[in-house]
Design a protein around this motif. Structure first.
Motif, PDB file in Angstrom:
ATOM      1  N   VAL A 262       1.016  -0.484   5.111  1.00 52.65           N
ATOM      2  CA  VAL A 262       0.147   0.685   5.116  1.00 52.65           C
ATOM      3  C   VAL A 262      -1.248   0.306   4.621  1.00 52.65           C
ATOM      4  O   VAL A 262      -1.409  -0.503   3.706  1.00 52.65           O
ATOM      5  N   ASN A 264      -4.690   2.294   3.368  1.00 55.64           N
ATOM      6  CA  ASN A 264      -5.364   3.553   3.032  1.00 55.64           C
ATOM      7  C   ASN A 264      -6.874   3.311   3.045  1.00 55.64           C
ATOM      8  O   ASN A 264      -7.404   2.620   2.173  1.00 55.64           O
ATOM      9  N   THR A 289       4.366   9.541   9.165  1.00 49.33           N
ATOM     10  CA  THR A 289       4.900   8.206   9.449  1.00 49.33           C
ATOM     11  C   THR A 289       6.285   8.053   8.818  1.00 49.33           C
ATOM     12  O   THR A 289       6.497   8.480   7.685  1.00 49.33           O
ATOM     13  N   ASN A 302       2.840   8.887   5.199  1.00 50.24           N
ATOM     14  CA  ASN A 302       1.758   9.259   6.106  1.00 50.24           C
ATOM     15  C   ASN A 302       0.694   8.170   6.122  1.00 50.24           C
ATOM     16  O   ASN A 302       0.516   7.440   5.144  1.00 50.24           O
ATOM     17  N   GLN A 303       0.007   8.081   7.245  1.00 51.12           N
ATOM     18  CA  GLN A 303      -1.217   7.300   7.358  1.00 51.12           C
ATOM     19  C   GLN A 303      -2.360   8.278   7.598  1.00 51.12           C
ATOM     20  O   GLN A 303      -2.119   9.444   7.919  1.00 51.12           O
TER      21      GLN A 303
END
Length: 386
Positions: A262, A264, A289, A302-303
């Motif tokens: 991931v 961010n 996600t 989540n992305q």
């Protein structure tokens, strides 16, 4: 039985040549060594891919309903004291979390970024010593203290025993607290003095929010927030300041739990305010996600992608509340990552392709070199006799 073996021999697609007819060459030996090395390297490369986990990506429609969204944050404001910094969250469903204090930690920091103090939130109220009773006078013996809310009581039984409770009562009424020193609780706790003591300090605020999984926003801004005429308002009069520096650094911002790979995009982002007044806005698109590891364990996360915008004081102070705002929206598409091994048959196919391909190409190259050498040698012999 002999007839069966004879028939099988006739089916042999790889007829053998007597070794007496072999012609071994130097170029053939070099090509054999080079192709063997290349074949070995490609085999081990394919074996490494087979033994390691690969991640498959798939896009599906997000049909989840009624879930919550966890927002993890860690933001540093180098020029905004903790005593005046607040956090609010709201969404399109109408749910609001004003002046959030739970699951939030604030750290007072000096101009060099060193931590002065860490606390849950709020300025904090000292021990009550002979405070004013609602009807006037001082408490004696074991009387129960019940501080006045200065007209903001919802009923006669309501008490405001600290400056924070008075401010909260005013917030619920939609009132602004213009002069805290006129409030006995605030004067006793040294509300304005504490703000002055923290002048020049910064604040590191971190924790998490649990919100509905719908579009919304959360923001860090000075002052006590309240609703007035269906508008979100912050009471800045109590701080008696003309400008607020909302320069900030986002140490971490994530929507959900961490999962391998991931990224961010706001982690480590820093922005310095050049004007005396303004609002900084981040518009975030959150993509649900699901990450499933090789053992079948699922991580719901989540992305997100982001765009930024700064609204300066040229727009007008009545329209731009000083602060840092994060507006987020949910994507209808969900991304799924799944860890898995390469199938054995796929590995076997690739190995056969490597071996067969190199063997064939090497044979073609060897045949070309061999016949070229023979042709050149024959021409040289003809030229010698002529």
């Amino acid at each position: 039985m002999d007839g069966l073996f004879h028939k099988l021999r006739n089916l042999d697609a790889y007829p053998k040549i007597n070794e007496d007819f072999y012609s071994r060459t130097l170029s053939g030996g070099v090509i054999t060594i080079a192709s063997s090395v290349l074949m070995t390297l490609l085999f081990f490369s394919e074996l490494r891919l087979y033994l390691h986990v690969v991640t498959e990506t798939e896009l599906v429609v997000d049909t989840s309903r009624g879930e919550t969204l966890r927002i993890n944050f860690d933001v540093t404001f180098p020029a905004l004291p903790c005593s005046i910094l607040g956090l609010d969250a709201m969404d399109i469903s109408g749910e609001q979390h004003l002046d959030v204090k739970h699951d939030i930690i604030k750290k007072r920091i000096d101009v060099h970024g060193n931590v002065i103090e860490a606390r849950q939130d709020g300025i904090g109220a000292p021990k009550i010593e002979t405070p004013l009773q609602r009807h006037g006078g001082r408490l004696d013996h074991n009387e129960t203290y019940c501080g006045s809310c200065y007209g903001a009581e919802a009923s006669d039984e309501d008490c405001c025993n600290s400056c924070e409770e008075v401010r909260e009562a005013y917030r619920k009424k939609g009132w602004g607290l213009s002069n805290p020193d006129l409030i006995d609780q605030c004067k006793r706790e040294g509300f304005l003095q504490r703000i002055k003591d923290e002048e020049g300090e910064g604040c590191n605020i971190y924790g998490f929010l649990e919100v509905n999984k719908v579009a919304g926003n959360f923001h860090f801004a000075p002052g006590k927030s309240f609703q007035q005429s269906n508008m979100h308002v912050h009471d800045l009069l109590a701080f008696q300041k003309d400008s607020f520096n909302v320069s900030h650094k986002i140490n971490r911002l994530a929507f959900g739990d961490y999962f391998p790979g991931v990224v961010n995009p706001l982690d480590g982002v820093q922005w310095m305010q050049q004007t005396t007044y303004g609002m900084y806005q981040y518009f975030i698109k959150v993509v649900p996600t699901v990450y499933t590891d090789i053992n079948g364990h699922k991580i719901q996360s989540n992305q997100f992608s982001v765009t930024e915008h700064f609204k300066s004081d040229e727009v007008g102070r009545a329209q731009s509340l000083p602060g840092v705002f994060f507006f987020y929206d949910l994507s209808p598409i969900k991304v799924t990552f799944r860890e898995q091994h390469v199938p054995f048959l796929h590995f076997l196919t690739n190995v056969c392709a490597i071996v067969g391909g190199i063997f064939t190409v090497s044979g073609i190259l060897d045949s070309f070199i061999y016949h070229s050498q023979r042709a050149i040698k024959k021409k040289m012999e003809i030229g010698k006799f002529s």
